[in-house]
Scaffold this motif. Structure first.
Motif, PDB file in Angstrom:
ATOM      1  N   ILE A  30       0.834  -1.198   0.000  1.00  0.00           N
ATOM      2  CA  ILE A  30       0.000   0.000   0.000  1.00  0.00           C
ATOM      3  C   ILE A  30       0.869   1.248   0.000  1.00  0.00           C
ATOM      4  CG2 ILE A  30      -1.665   1.324   1.363  1.00  0.00           C
ATOM      5  CD1 ILE A  30      -2.817  -1.381   2.282  1.00  0.00           C
ATOM      6  N   ARG A  31       1.928   1.239   0.801  1.00  0.00           N
ATOM      7  CA  ARG A  31       2.839   2.390   0.842  1.00  0.00           C
ATOM      8  C   ARG A  31       3.547   2.567  -0.504  1.00  0.00           C
ATOM      9  NH1 ARG A  31       0.346   3.624   4.148  1.00  0.00           N
ATOM     10  NH2 ARG A  31       0.179   5.298   2.625  1.00  0.00           N
ATOM     11  N   LEU A  32       3.903   1.462  -1.147  1.00  0.00           N
ATOM     12  CA  LEU A  32       4.523   1.531  -2.473  1.00  0.00           C
ATOM     13  C   LEU A  32       3.575   2.214  -3.455  1.00  0.00           C
ATOM     14  CD1 LEU A  32       6.733   0.671  -4.584  1.00  0.00           C
ATOM     15  CD2 LEU A  32       5.379  -1.433  -4.889  1.00  0.00           C
ATOM     16  N   PHE A  33       2.317   1.769  -3.462  1.00  0.00           N
ATOM     17  CA  PHE A  33       1.347   2.310  -4.412  1.00  0.00           C
ATOM     18  C   PHE A  33       1.037   3.785  -4.114  1.00  0.00           C
ATOM     19  CE2 PHE A  33      -0.550  -2.237  -4.745  1.00  0.00           C
ATOM     20  CZ  PHE A  33       0.509  -2.610  -5.555  1.00  0.00           C
ATOM     21  N   SER A  34       0.797   4.100  -2.839  1.00  0.00           N
ATOM     22  CA  SER A  34       0.351   5.445  -2.477  1.00  0.00           C
ATOM     23  C   SER A  34       1.495   6.456  -2.426  1.00  0.00           C
ATOM     24  CB  SER A  34      -0.363   5.414  -1.120  1.00  0.00           C
ATOM     25  OG  SER A  34      -1.499   4.582  -1.159  1.00  0.00           O
ATOM     26  N   ASP A  35       2.607   6.083  -1.798  1.00  0.00           N
ATOM     27  CA  ASP A  35       3.683   7.041  -1.549  1.00  0.00           C
ATOM     28  C   ASP A  35       4.703   7.110  -2.683  1.00  0.00           C
ATOM     29  OD1 ASP A  35       2.406   7.395   0.839  1.00  0.00           O
ATOM     30  OD2 ASP A  35       3.832   6.240   2.026  1.00  0.00           O
ATOM     31  N   THR A  36       5.047   5.948  -3.244  1.00  0.00           N
ATOM     32  CA  THR A  36       6.062   5.923  -4.300  1.00  0.00           C
ATOM     33  C   THR A  36       5.450   6.154  -5.680  1.00  0.00           C
ATOM     34  OG1 THR A  36       7.375   4.363  -2.986  1.00  0.00           O
ATOM     35  CG2 THR A  36       7.939   4.587  -5.321  1.00  0.00           C
ATOM     36  N   PHE A  37       4.331   5.466  -5.954  1.00  0.00           N
ATOM     37  CA  PHE A  37       3.687   5.600  -7.260  1.00  0.00           C
ATOM     38  C   PHE A  37       2.728   6.794  -7.337  1.00  0.00           C
ATOM     39  CE2 PHE A  37       3.818   0.862  -8.745  1.00  0.00           C
ATOM     40  CZ  PHE A  37       5.202   0.879  -8.597  1.00  0.00           C
ATOM     41  N   ASP A  38       2.343   7.373  -6.170  1.00  0.00           N
ATOM     42  CA  ASP A  38       1.294   8.409  -6.114  1.00  0.00           C
ATOM     43  C   ASP A  38       0.009   7.903  -6.763  1.00  0.00           C
ATOM     44  OD1 ASP A  38       3.003  10.215  -4.864  1.00  0.00           O
ATOM     45  OD2 ASP A  38       3.758  10.966  -6.782  1.00  0.00           O
ATOM     46  N   ALA A  39      -0.296   6.640  -6.535  1.00  0.00           N
ATOM     47  CA  ALA A  39      -1.437   6.000  -7.189  1.00  0.00           C
ATOM     48  C   ALA A  39      -2.600   5.833  -6.221  1.00  0.00           C
ATOM     49  CB  ALA A  39      -1.032   4.633  -7.737  1.00  0.00           C
ATOM     50  N   THR A  40      -3.794   5.714  -6.804  1.00  0.00           N
ATOM     51  CA  THR A  40      -4.999   5.330  -6.072  1.00  0.00           C
ATOM     52  C   THR A  40      -5.248   3.867  -6.383  1.00  0.00           C
ATOM     53  OG1 THR A  40      -5.869   7.570  -6.331  1.00  0.00           O
ATOM     54  CG2 THR A  40      -7.428   5.853  -5.691  1.00  0.00           C
TER      55      THR A  40
END
Length: 484
Positions: free
Chosen positions: A163-173
């Motif tokens: 989740i941190r990878l998707f939200s913080d690194t990718f700036d993804a929803t």
């Protein structure tokens, strides 16, 4: 506000779509539409020109194509990357039977080449990190990654890293799906529900040998969202959520309302109490529902109505005066002005006034005659009749109560009048309670749990939000009560 799921009603239930750069867990039994709902979320982004990533842990690309064949989804879209991540026995530097990370047979749509790596949290995160940044991500499903950790806590940490990878690194929803079951060994455990920003729960119900799928937004941090159950329909256009509303459109209705004096309750009721109709207030005998009643009565007086009340012995007229200390009038003022008629059905309240109407069947002062006096003396004013059935049923049989209720509605209740009956189903005649519920325009239920929390639920109404529950909160200032 957020990113659209591709389903307008679901966006409304979420209070404006999926919060930007946050994660939602979609949990439910097999076959309830988790993958379809997730792909519709991606398709909504593709239609807007966004970059999307589909991570499948359980289906090959070919299987996904078969799954989505009935739907208007485009797995070949330029902005979509589809990869498969799978855990299976293989060769590593340490052993030849370790679990390793591989793509599922059938290939993937990614360009990256990679070798068998131990199936660990670090390696899976490292592999997925090659595909960012993205606007939207679907991970379907977390169940396929369960071997990544030996226990539930370790698995929660692995999910949190993703989740941190998707939200913080990718700036993804992101949407993450997980299979939920009744076995107790569920991937969508409380820990996973805590790790994500929100939870959409899918469930199945069997009716008449047909299976129906329902959707409920169980949790969404920091957002006012709708928690009611809705039907999830999978059709040619994709996933839709029904009903879009639970009462008929306003142009089909002709209802005038009286405000309850409590803004949150008016909103729940779609404007307030229905004039010319009958509202049933059901309680469990443990709540402070007379605080709400007193506010309703005060608002009726402020709008120019007269009051006819039958209250139990424990609720005195002096108690009503305490609720009305912020007004320009008192119980005595209203009695003198023919604005208040008290139907004393059990015991004397100590007031000696012509409009304190004492019940005496032998002296031709039965309930029906007392109501007649109320209507006559109120003159041209609309009447707010509040009848608590507890003292009423100490004097008359349920069959008689039903009869007089019909007569009052047919002979006296005008379009501007409001009638409210209070019942306690736990101690009163069940058939009479069912009669009141059946003939009511609105049914409100108030009940207190063991921890002291009071709940107000709108069970029935031609307007507003039937099926919605709110917590009752009391205050020291008028109107003394709120719904939260």
């Amino acid at each position: 506000m957020g990113l659209s799921t591709g389903c307008r009603r679901l966006d409304e239930l979420l209070g404006g779509g999926v919060p930007d750069e946050r994660s939602l867990l979609v949990s439910g039994p097999p076959g309830t539409g988790k993958t379809t709902l997730g792909m519709q979320f991606l398709q909504a982004g593709l239609d807007r020109g966004e970059e999307c990533l589909f991570v499948s842990t359980e289906q090959t690309v070919g299987e996904l194509e078969d799954t989505f064949e009935p739907y208007p989804f485009d797995l070949d879209a330029d902005g979509l990357t589809v990869i498969t991540v799978h855990c299976e026995p293989g060769d590593t530097m340490e052993r030849d039977d370790d679990l390793v990370v591989r793509t599922l047979e059938g290939g993937d749509r990614a360009v990256t080449e990679w070798f068998d790596l131990p199936f660990t949290r670090e390696n899976v995160v490292h592999y997925l990190s090659e595909y960012g940044p993205k606007d939207r991500i679907l991970l379907d499903s977390l169940s396929g990654l369960r071997p990544i950790a030996a226990d539930e806590v370790s698995f929660w940490r692995s999910t949190y890293d993703l989740i941190r990878l998707f939200s913080d690194t990718f700036d993804a929803t992101s949407l993450l799906t997980a299979e939920d079951s009744d076995t107790g060994d569920s991937v969508a455990s409380e820990l996973l529900r805590y790790a994500t920003h929100g939870v959409i729960e899918l469930s199945s119900v069997e009716r008449a040998n047909q299976r129906h799928t329902f959707l409920r937004v169980e949790k969404l941090r920091g957002r006012d969202h709708d928690t009611r159950r809705h039907k999830l329909v999978l059709g040619e256009a994709g996933a839709t959520v029904q009903p879009t509303q639970r009462t008929p459109p306003s142009d089909l209705l002709d209802h005038d309302h009286l405000s309850t004096g409590i803004d949150a309750l008016d909103e729940l009721l779609g404007g307030g109490l229905v004039r010319g109709g009958f509202t049933l207030l059901s309680h469990d005998g443990t709540t402070s529902y007379y605080t709400i009643n007193a506010q309703m009565l005060a608002t009726a007086v402020e709008t120019g109505m007269a009051l006819s009340v039958a209250i139990p012995a424990e609720v005195s007229l002096s108690q009503l005066d305490r609720y009305w200390t912020d007004t320009d009038w008192s119980v005595g003022d209203l009695l003198d002005a023919d604005r208040l008629f008290v139907l004393e059905l059990v015991a004397s309240d100590g007031y000696d006034h012509r409009n304190v109407l004492r019940y005496d069947e032998s002296a031709d002062r039965g309930w029906e005659q007392l109501m007649e006096v109320s209507y006559d003396r109120s003159g041209d004013r609309p009447l707010f009749a509040f009848i608590d059935t507890e003292p009423l049923l100490e004097q008359i049989a349920p069959e008689r109560a039903r009869e007089v209720r019909y007569r009052a509605a047919a002979s006296h209740t005008d379009d501007d009048d409001v009638v409210v009956y209070a019942v306690n189903p736990a101690i009163q005649n069940q058939s009479l309670v069912e009669f009141f519920a059946d003939t009511s325009s609105q049914t409100i239920r108030i009940e207190r749990e063991e921890d002291g929390i009071e709940w107000l639920t709108l069970r029935k109404s031609p307007t507003g939000s039937p099926g919605t529950s709110k917590v009752v909160a009391y205050d020291e200032e008028p109107p003394y009560v709120d719904l939260v």
